[in-house]
Enzyme design. Structure first.
Site, short mmCIF file in Angstrom:
data_model
loop_
_atom_site.label_atom_id
_atom_site.label_comp_id
_atom_site.label_asym_id
_atom_site.label_seq_id
_atom_site.Cartn_x
_atom_site.Cartn_y
_atom_site.Cartn_z
CB SER A 219 -2.36 6.37 -22.99
OG SER A 219 -2.54 7.80 -22.80
CE LYS A 220 3.88 3.15 -25.07
NZ LYS A 220 5.33 3.61 -25.37
CB ALA A 221 0.42 3.15 -16.77
CG HIS B 172 8.30 -0.31 -25.06
ND1 HIS B 172 7.72 -0.56 -26.36
CD2 HIS B 172 7.76 0.88 -24.62
CE1 HIS B 172 7.08 0.50 -26.80
NE2 HIS B 172 7.20 1.30 -25.86
#
Lengths: 305, 305, 305, 305
Positions: free
Chosen positions: B275-277, B235
């Site tokens: 919005s982490k990928a 994470h």
């Protein structure tokens, strides 16, 4: 050898009666649930035992917030080790935010609408905006009084400033139940904390908690563990007990499997080799989804204690 | 629709040829491995991409130490986010310690002999005694020069003082590849660090790393991810990329399953919602044991880059 | 205690070299793969051993058809116990049909287009139409010569009538490698068989195979097992060896877990209690996707035998 | 979007109240359990629906015998598709045998004492000796009246000769609830059957059941499915409904995962592509141990129907 008794269900059955039937059967998953229920009952009944509970995985978004809060109120748990995410989501609800059921939309569509997904749970960015606004006020309040703080102290101060009787963080603060979060920085809470420290004289000490935690452990006659999910939170709970030679009894609930060696799926027996569970301790792992298994176990325990 | 080509194996087959056959088949696990191999190849070939690698689970005890070190030497990875345990076990080997194959003994017997167990791996307490003696020397050295330090800075300083070319921590320090460990405190390293800080003026700042990490992210044209196990380390890697709108491509290898919602088993697609990928990013999850799957993938990539 | 050697990968590495590295490490998944490779090598090298292979799960749609066929041609396997589905899909390809890679479409959409889905594999109804037309011709041919037949005899006769050197059923017939399918009725093959028997005098005897199978077992000096997926096919293979006191050695590959007690995830050790594996037998389970793990193991074995 | 309501547990809680709380939460495992409970309730309340139940995995040894029997008595299930093992173990108890809790002994030791192991369940060879003696008497009785029989007819005749009101096979016979077992041959029952047919004129037809089954399906206005474990038994149940375009609603409980493509872990949605579940049908999979989850669901349903 003990016989496997075929289990019976009936109309108007109480949860504790069902677990009683599981106890009569005693094998496979139902046997594991019954043994875990018995262990938890014994842990709570033991006045000389401090019960540590670790909160890994999306327990608060997943519906277990009131159970955690009740357990603190009922003094059924004496110390909590939480992921940063569970603290964040507890506060998000305290500030009026909500979690929603996912409707199977594509992740790119969710993104376009500002919705984050956790398995089949959705959270909206508006609620995070409120979370950010409120947490900054809290940080300002606390930092006006202290410039260096441990994570546990910070969570205590935060808890005191939360006005929601259903918040586990607020309840823990009021009940003086310590809450630790060794990976706090890895969460929305942590992100806001970092941004706040950028322009404020406010240091969060990464190792300072160990002092208080070791004292708490040392002062515990016996220690029990309720390990709900988690790699970091589970291990931190186990490792905290090293000073006393390990846990005296524990239950864990997980869907992760042991063979690849990650701690999240490791059997509790393994902790004995490391003196993180005592030789002779009573340990049980239930393979299952914690949002099913833990309410089932805790409801049965309420009838037995 | 693309046809599933039946795959062929033969004598003297190279790993990359086997993965080429998996690519021709393209379905189930073999298809996932082939796509992950292609993605990793593209990530390494992309000169504008910084590759972040997270190390969760017992990767160093489990035999992947030289691969991690080689990847750093080869500049195939540009930033590492490790569990505290992997750093501890890397140093334990650097100080002459070893890991051993478990012989199926009972955990209480292992405990009596001072042996800790990680799945089917054993570690002896003698090696931890040496680890403790050596790490204190290192802490004394560093603390004589600095009184407040971030975790990444601490790991850099430690790496410079380790004399073992197979150590990933030492190699990372020499190559100036930053190593982060947000849960460092939850490890033997962390325990020693805490005890050292008890009677030394030495503060490890829990949030200070975010500054350097955010600069690194901001300066990355594109970001790729190699996510090996892990809840926290996975994470933290994902979340670090928020500033740039998320990962541009990533692979993950895990045996954990997604339905219960814990991050360790979550599909990478889910990261898009947060919005982490990036929307449009190239992502692949391989369901399997990382000690099998990652050497297989990396060996195939060495023939293709 | 044996040391865990850190494993190395390099450019132009052969599959067998990678497995050799896994053997040097010897722990977690890579250790399991290495041990399984060594066992398979020994089984094939043992001229007094008959090797039984069970085919459960979508192995033929998933790309393993040529490997199964090669193993029969190479006499690396001496008896096969297949699901009805794997026989159906082998024949479907023999009749010119194909499997395709799923593109993530909704199952209701696939249904509308006459496409069946197996995980990420698609099969079209046109290919099943051809399958039905061809298999009826085969049934007519066989039933014109025989009116009562066992499943194994039926599959032998079918195999002789298939004109495809890549078909495992055809190859098995030509090599006189018996193929059993105790659950044959539960497949498209079985459905066509039932409809054919509705208006033809053609009886398939459900228990007749046991006679031939027990003779085969009795005449085997030693028996090895390659257990790929499967509940029924795995158990039938295990149970067939009861007459000789169980398997002498075996490997299994599965992603299923053991705790819930279903045979598909059961450890091979359990078979010892039932005399389905000999006390003292050599057994190894690899936790993983069979389309990755078995080609990896078999390719490594080809270099060692 | 529907809100996730935090769930509450309390003293003296009924199982149905707990499931009601799960329904209010609606996410992760607890949401799946609640939806499965609602579906089962609707299936039982629907007078035009025939409910098919498949029994895979060690359900009878694992404690679910009385529940299965009660469901037949209550007409909550109208057709059963069982593994051969569940029929064998039902009869073993009917003949006075028992299942026992495993005490963690080595499988070679168990073998020496004539004890077979199924996960953490033990069965003794003495009970199988009685099973063999009794089943031969039953076969003699039936074969004196019939020389050719389908599996379903055989199980009906066997059921009529079993004197145990807790036996699901006996109860099904008395209630005229048909029991199918497509893989019957792969069990102790099947082994005894084969040996009996060696020296008796008694043929069990492998395909004959399809006629009766297809009539039953054709005469069903709507069909519901309760799929407990199983590869073969699950698929046979699904495939039987093809004639009517598939199941109208279904629940399944499994710990197996979908990615490797074996049917046991496949999501029910996949059945839609094959017309084994209707487009628009109501389907739910619960990830969990069936000995926990099914009693929980069925107990809750008893309060709601």
């Amino acid at each position: 050898m003990d016989k496997v008794n075929q289990l019976n269900v009936k109309k108007d059955m109480k949860v504790s009666e069902l677990i009683g039937q599981f106890d009569q059967s005693g094998v496979l998953g139902s046997g594991r649930v019954a043994r875990a229920s018995n262990i938890l009952c014994d842990m709570i009944n033991d006045v000389g035992m401090n019960v540590f509970m670790s909160l890994g995985g999306p327990l608060i978004p997943g519906g277990l917030r009131n159970i955690v809060t009740d357990m603190i109120k009922n003094k059924h748990v004496n110390l909590i080790i939480s992921s940063g995410a569970n603290i964040t989501h507890d506060m998000l609800e305290a500030f009026g935010g909500n979690h929603y059921r996912d409707e199977g939309r594509d992740d790119e569509d969710l993104n376009a609408d500002g919705i984050g997904r956790i398995a089949d749970i959705n959270v909206g960015s508006d609620d995070f905006t409120i979370f950010e606004r409120e947490i900054i006020k809290i940080f300002e309040d606390i930092s006006s009084r202290k410039s260096k703080i441990s994570i546990q102290e910070l969570l205590y101060e935060v808890g005191l400033l939360i006005d929601d009787e259903n918040s586990f963080l607020a309840t823990a603060a009021r009940m003086k139940t310590p809450v630790f979060a060794p990976g706090l920085i890895d969460s929305m809470f942590g992100l806001q904390l970092w941004m706040f420290t950028q322009d404020h004289d406010f240091t969060v000490d990464a190792v300072a908690d160990m002092h208080y935690l070791s004292d708490f452990v040392f002062d515990s006659e016996r220690i029990g563990g309720i390990l709900l999910g988690g790699g970091l939170t589970k291990h931190y709970t186990l490792a905290s007990t090293l000073l006393k030679g390990g846990l005296d009894s524990a239950i864990q609930i997980t869907l992760d499997r042991p063979e690849a060696g990650s701690l999240s799926g490791a059997p509790l027996q393994e902790a004995k080799s490391w003196s993180k569970a005592k030789c002779g301790s009573t340990l049980e792992t239930v393979i299952g989804d914690v949002t099913i298994i833990f309410p089932l176990i805790y409801a049965s325990v309420l009838d037995k204690i």
